[in-house]
Write a protein that holds these residues in place. Sequence first.
Motif, PDB file in Angstrom:
ATOM      1  N   LYS A 203       0.983  -0.804  -0.164  1.00 23.68           N
ATOM      2  CA  LYS A 203       0.171  -0.051   0.032  1.00 23.68           C
ATOM      3  C   LYS A 203       1.114   1.342  -0.385  1.00 23.68           C
ATOM      4  O   LYS A 203       0.050   2.407  -0.461  1.00 23.68           O
ATOM      5  CB  LYS A 203      -0.945   0.010   1.185  1.00 23.68           C
ATOM      6  N   GLY A 207       1.815   3.723  -4.096  1.00 25.17           N
ATOM      7  CA  GLY A 207       0.942   5.027  -4.612  1.00 25.17           C
ATOM      8  C   GLY A 207       2.231   5.810  -5.441  1.00 25.17           C
ATOM      9  O   GLY A 207       1.695   6.581  -6.780  1.00 25.17           O
ATOM     10  N   CYS A 210       1.814   4.249  -9.209  1.00 31.35           N
ATOM     11  CA  CYS A 210       0.949   4.500 -10.077  1.00 31.35           C
ATOM     12  C   CYS A 210       1.054   5.957 -10.372  1.00 31.35           C
ATOM     13  O   CYS A 210       0.517   6.111 -11.599  1.00 31.35           O
ATOM     14  CB  CYS A 210      -0.174   4.596  -9.058  1.00 31.35           C
ATOM     15  N   SER A 259      -4.484   5.217 -12.391  1.00 31.45           N
ATOM     16  CA  SER A 259      -5.287   6.147 -11.849  1.00 31.45           C
ATOM     17  C   SER A 259      -4.862   6.587 -10.731  1.00 31.45           C
ATOM     18  O   SER A 259      -5.131   5.507  -9.461  1.00 31.45           O
ATOM     19  CB  SER A 259      -6.418   6.045 -12.426  1.00 31.45           C
ATOM     20  N   THR A 260      -4.142   7.480  -9.672  1.00 33.72           N
ATOM     21  CA  THR A 260      -4.302   7.687  -8.089  1.00 33.72           C
ATOM     22  C   THR A 260      -5.248   8.251  -7.979  1.00 33.72           C
ATOM     23  O   THR A 260      -5.889   8.794  -6.702  1.00 33.72           O
ATOM     24  CB  THR A 260      -2.804   8.919  -8.033  1.00 33.72           C
ATOM     25  N   GLN A 261      -7.308   8.221  -8.363  1.00 36.29           N
ATOM     26  CA  GLN A 261      -8.070   9.016  -8.254  1.00 36.29           C
ATOM     27  C   GLN A 261      -8.867   8.061  -7.645  1.00 36.29           C
ATOM     28  O   GLN A 261      -8.447   7.216  -7.964  1.00 36.29           O
ATOM     29  CB  GLN A 261      -9.229   9.848  -9.404  1.00 36.29           C
ATOM     30  N   LYS A 262      -9.749   7.956  -5.650  1.00 42.27           N
ATOM     31  CA  LYS A 262      -9.788   6.862  -5.850  1.00 42.27           C
ATOM     32  C   LYS A 262     -11.479   6.309  -6.520  1.00 42.27           C
ATOM     33  O   LYS A 262     -11.989   7.097  -6.248  1.00 42.27           O
ATOM     34  CB  LYS A 262      -9.778   7.412  -3.962  1.00 42.27           C
ATOM     35  N   ALA A 263     -11.500   5.454  -6.175  1.00 40.85           N
ATOM     36  CA  ALA A 263     -12.583   4.535  -6.121  1.00 40.85           C
ATOM     37  C   ALA A 263     -13.957   5.501  -5.613  1.00 40.85           C
ATOM     38  O   ALA A 263     -13.670   5.699  -4.681  1.00 40.85           O
ATOM     39  CB  ALA A 263     -12.830   3.674  -6.155  1.00 40.85           C
ATOM     40  N   GLY A 264     -15.020   6.036  -6.281  1.00 42.24           N
ATOM     41  CA  GLY A 264     -16.300   6.362  -5.850  1.00 42.24           C
ATOM     42  C   GLY A 264     -17.182   5.498  -4.943  1.00 42.24           C
ATOM     43  O   GLY A 264     -17.539   6.465  -4.472  1.00 42.24           O
ATOM     44  N   LEU A 269     -15.107   0.821  -7.906  1.00 39.59           N
ATOM     45  CA  LEU A 269     -13.894   0.127  -6.931  1.00 39.59           C
ATOM     46  C   LEU A 269     -13.732  -1.761  -7.756  1.00 39.59           C
ATOM     47  O   LEU A 269     -12.626  -1.866  -8.365  1.00 39.59           O
ATOM     48  CB  LEU A 269     -13.555  -0.468  -5.417  1.00 39.59           C
ATOM     49  N   LYS A 272     -12.737  -1.401 -11.122  1.00 34.97           N
ATOM     50  CA  LYS A 272     -11.251  -1.947 -11.528  1.00 34.97           C
ATOM     51  C   LYS A 272     -10.362  -3.148 -11.308  1.00 34.97           C
ATOM     52  O   LYS A 272      -9.087  -3.109 -11.664  1.00 34.97           O
ATOM     53  CB  LYS A 272     -10.631  -0.253 -10.412  1.00 34.97           C
TER      54      LYS A 272
END
Length: 578
Positions: A203, A207, A210, A259-264, A269, A272
């Motif tokens: 984890k 970051g 990615c 992509s560094t954008q978090k799943a909404g 998720l 992805k």
Amino acid sequence: MVLKAFFPTCCASADSGLLVGRWVPEQGSAVVLAVVHFPFIPAQVKELLAQVQRASRVAVAVLGTWSHRRLEPEEGLGRLLEGLGAIFPHEPWLQLCREKGSRCWSCKAVHRQAPGAPSEDQVMVVFYDQRKVLLSQLHLPAAQPGHEAGDALGSAGGLAAVFDTVARSQALFRSDRFDGGPVRLSHWQSEGVEASLLVELAKQAAGPICLLLTCLLSLVSAVSACRVFKLWPLPFVQSKLSTCEQVGHRLEHLTLVFSTQKAGSPAQLMRKANVLVSVLLDVALGLALLSWLYRKDRTGQLADTLVPVADRVAEELQRLLQWLMGAPAGLKMNRALDQVLGRFFLYHIHLWISYIHLTSPFVERVLWHVGLSACLGLTVALSLLSDIIALLTFHIYCFYVYGARLYHLKIHGLSSLWRLFRGKKWNVLRQRVDSCSYDLDQLFIGTLLFTILVFLLPTTALYYLVFTLLRLLVVAVQGLIRLLVGLLNSLPLYSVGLRLCRPYRLAAGVKFRVLEQEAGKPLCLLMQINPLSYSRVVDTYRLPSCGCHPKHSWGSLCRKLFFGELIYPWRQKRDKQD
């Protein structure tokens, strides 16, 4: 009135204390999330619940009391539990108790603010596995035709509220991170959270990795969007090659994965994760193919086999044309037209054989470099194979186009002349058939042309039929390859694996099993999760494929073949269909 209390099985052996959860008035049910144990300070409990509400936006409150008389003495416990109702006011006030020396439960809901004497309601206890409910995703069935949405969701509304409450109450399960004081709780994470050093390191490293890969993919996208690649005929060629299309599709997948954008949402998720597993499996299969190709010089063996096969196909086509130039199946053909068409196609085959022999010294080197594309994935290698088949059978495509155009011209001419005999004509402006009067000369010329086209039609139709069958055979092979590529692109492998290993993660509903049912005692049920079927998992989480082949119906396909219209299997979906 009978109320429903959803009680977690992990709290069945907890010490006496307060029931913390959410009350759902629309369904007449209470969802118990945790048990607060003695001793505690009421102000600290209220502060903890306020912090949980701000973090999760769930109306968490003290619903009542829980008494485990197997572990706690009875002296003074009843008076203490009754006194807590004045500190934590809630309507109704639940009182759950497990009898000493028995498996039976005592459950009731007290309405203390009722006019007159306080009233009591019976409570039906529904046990649920808190961990499974928290990790699962509930898929409610769609409303049936002819029924209102409220009727379809009426039975599932309470179930959805239970799943939603548990899913959004993770802040309560991580209550040790709040500054609420030493409040001891019992829930599914009371005994601690399992952790892995490798997972934590992954984890932490995910970051930066990615971010780096996202920058590289952005650079590749910027290079591909350069003006040089938009000069004609590069866009036209790229739109017709399956390899370019598949590479672009995988580039979109990699951009989504890294992509560094978090799943909404959980659905994003899951998508992805499905894309990541699909890419990893595709690359693994591609590397396996790459290892097989470059082991024992199999590329050289394929090159030595490819040229003789191409010669054999060309020779068979020559024999077929010579057969058509004679009396095929005893049919009487137009001799002049038959000889012209046969010699025309034979000349094309001669050109193709010369081209194959000219490029034969470079076939092995080309195959060696083409095999390297398998490192990008098996789908890229299959798309490249489809393009190679299209190039090797280009002469068959040319024959099909020549025959189809000639056949279509005669069919169109015969239909126009047939309208002439019936006193009709095609109105181009209004796009309809109108009446028309013709003079004698026009009818004579029309009859002469109609007779010529009718007698020439069998010869043209035979050539068209033969080359159309050959073309359909090539299209069928390419279609099988495209079907395999589309399957690898769209199959939700992660969801299928999740359904196989942890079926409770994808819930289609629940079923209830009776635990205790005695006269004068509350009904105790156990809620178990029904997993989604495999077919519904695939339909729900199927990934969009990059297939650009239009789906022709059998009726439209037969119509196109009968009238000699060209069938382009690579036509884009956005193009207008005939």
